[in-house]
Design a protein around this motif. Structure first.
Motif, PDB file in Angstrom:
ATOM      1  N   VAL A  29     -36.061 -27.055  -9.459  1.00 15.06           N
ATOM      2  CA  VAL A  29     -36.957 -25.647  -9.956  1.00 15.06           C
ATOM      3  C   VAL A  29     -35.876 -24.522  -9.669  1.00 15.06           C
ATOM      4  CG1 VAL A  29     -38.752 -23.942  -9.629  1.00 15.06           C
ATOM      5  CG2 VAL A  29     -39.244 -26.482  -9.207  1.00 15.06           C
ATOM      6  N   LEU A  30     -35.538 -23.910 -11.079  1.00 18.01           N
ATOM      7  CA  LEU A  30     -34.613 -22.589 -10.527  1.00 18.01           C
ATOM      8  C   LEU A  30     -35.668 -21.453 -10.952  1.00 18.01           C
ATOM      9  CD1 LEU A  30     -32.713 -25.109 -11.661  1.00 18.01           C
ATOM     10  CD2 LEU A  30     -31.368 -23.426 -12.944  1.00 18.01           C
ATOM     11  N   THR A  31     -35.302 -20.442 -10.129  1.00 13.54           N
ATOM     12  CA  THR A  31     -35.916 -19.175 -10.159  1.00 13.54           C
ATOM     13  C   THR A  31     -35.197 -17.926 -10.334  1.00 13.54           C
ATOM     14  OG1 THR A  31     -37.569 -20.395  -8.544  1.00 13.54           O
ATOM     15  CG2 THR A  31     -37.664 -17.901  -9.065  1.00 13.54           C
ATOM     16  N   GLN A  32     -34.890 -17.668 -11.422  1.00 20.47           N
ATOM     17  CA  GLN A  32     -34.085 -16.232 -11.889  1.00 20.47           C
ATOM     18  C   GLN A  32     -32.995 -16.540 -11.315  1.00 20.47           C
ATOM     19  OE1 GLN A  32     -36.770 -13.205 -10.034  1.00 20.47           O
ATOM     20  NE2 GLN A  32     -37.373 -12.660 -12.265  1.00 20.47           N
ATOM     21  N   VAL A  33     -32.187 -17.436 -11.688  1.00 20.03           N
ATOM     22  CA  VAL A  33     -30.744 -18.016 -11.374  1.00 20.03           C
ATOM     23  C   VAL A  33     -29.858 -17.164 -12.305  1.00 20.03           C
ATOM     24  CG1 VAL A  33     -29.076 -19.590 -11.232  1.00 20.03           C
ATOM     25  CG2 VAL A  33     -31.375 -20.259 -10.201  1.00 20.03           C
ATOM     26  N   THR A  34     -28.979 -16.350 -11.675  1.00 21.88           N
ATOM     27  CA  THR A  34     -27.993 -15.705 -12.171  1.00 21.88           C
ATOM     28  C   THR A  34     -26.772 -16.047 -11.805  1.00 21.88           C
ATOM     29  OG1 THR A  34     -29.467 -13.815 -12.870  1.00 21.88           O
ATOM     30  CG2 THR A  34     -27.001 -13.172 -12.673  1.00 21.88           C
ATOM     31  N   LYS A  35     -25.489 -16.152 -12.391  1.00 23.08           N
ATOM     32  CA  LYS A  35     -24.336 -16.549 -12.013  1.00 23.08           C
ATOM     33  C   LYS A  35     -23.218 -15.780 -12.808  1.00 23.08           C
ATOM     34  CE  LYS A  35     -20.984 -18.865 -10.019  1.00 23.08           C
ATOM     35  NZ  LYS A  35     -20.993 -19.016  -8.676  1.00 23.08           N
TER      36      LYS A  35
END
Length: 262
Positions: A29-35
């Protein structure tokens, strides 16, 4: 009953249940991932994604779309600038490197375009090396079932150079499955293979999902490869711009052309 089914490598409920039947937690699960990289380059922009257990997900997009960064963050190889990542219910963002390494070792398998086999070791030793480095004894029955399934049972004493490219990639798949991971991440797994070998490897990945409930996330530039997945994500500019269920190669190719090519 197949050897793998006899060992219990199937989805809960039925041997031929529909893909995506949940376990205790989704696989990833990825939740609002920013890189954001140096210079303000935003490789991922608030990406949220759930990968149910027992599914085969392909990730596609033009060069620079963020697909490889997505895989690296989802697999714990890189840390997002913000957002959350869970593997098998375990939040990995904020873990120190030792804990993340342990989690990857126990719950994540990797298959890359380069087979990353050690030339001086036998096929069997290449498969079991990660387990031995982790201080774990290989499950002999499990590994025997895997190598039988991929057609390598008579090749365990060979060295990598004695195998074809397709066979070496099948070794890499078995190595990735040796620890019974929650999810296998495959990064361009057929990029170095001829068409026949690529077909064999993709058929193997799909069979591991459909027959035995493994979860696979594959990054690829090839619409024909992505079409073997249950679902395909199309990325552009660090965002998911399309999700295709039961994707076909023509639909994926058309979508990539609309985004400006690879």
């Amino acid at each position: 009953m197949s050897a793998l089914s006899a060992l219990g490598f199937r989805r809960p409920g039925a041997a031929h249940a529909e893909p995506g039947i949940p376990g205790p937690h989704p696989a990833v699960v990825l939740t609002q991932v920013t890189k954001v990289y140096g210079g303000g380059v935003r490789a991922l922009d608030e990406v949220s994604l759930t990968v149910p257990r027992g599914t085969f997900l392909a990730v596609m997009g033009p060069s620079g779309s963020g697909k490889s960064t997505l895989m690296h963050c989802a697999a714990g190889l890189d840390s997002p600038t913000s957002g959350g990542v869970r593997i098998d219910g375990q939040e990995i963002v904020g873990l120190d490197e030792a804990r993340r390494t342990e989690l990857r070792r126990d719950r994540v398998g990797f298959v890359f375009q380069a087979y990353n086999l050690i030339p001086s070791l036998s096929i069997e030793d290449n498969i079991t090396l990660p387990l031995r480095l982790a201080g774990r004894r290989p499950d002999r029955e499990w590994l025997d079932a895997l190598v039988e399934r991929v057609g390598l049972a008579r090749r365990l004493r060979h060295r990598p150079a004695e195998l074809s490219g397709g066979q070496q990639q099948r070794v890499a798949v078995v190595r990735a499955l040796a620890a019974r991971p929650t999810v296998v991440f495959a990064d361009e797994p057929t990029g170095a293979l001829d068409l026949h070998s690529a077909h064999q490897v993709l058929s193997l990945l799909r069979a591991l999902v459909d027959e035995f409930g493994q979860t696979v996330v594959m990054v690829t530039h090839d619409p024909a490869a992505a079409a073997r997945a249950h679902r395909a994500l199309v990325m552009a500019d660090g965002r998911v711009v399309d999700v295709l269920d039961a994707p076909t190669a023509p639909r994926l190719a058309d979508r990539l052309v609309a985004l400006g090519g690879r």
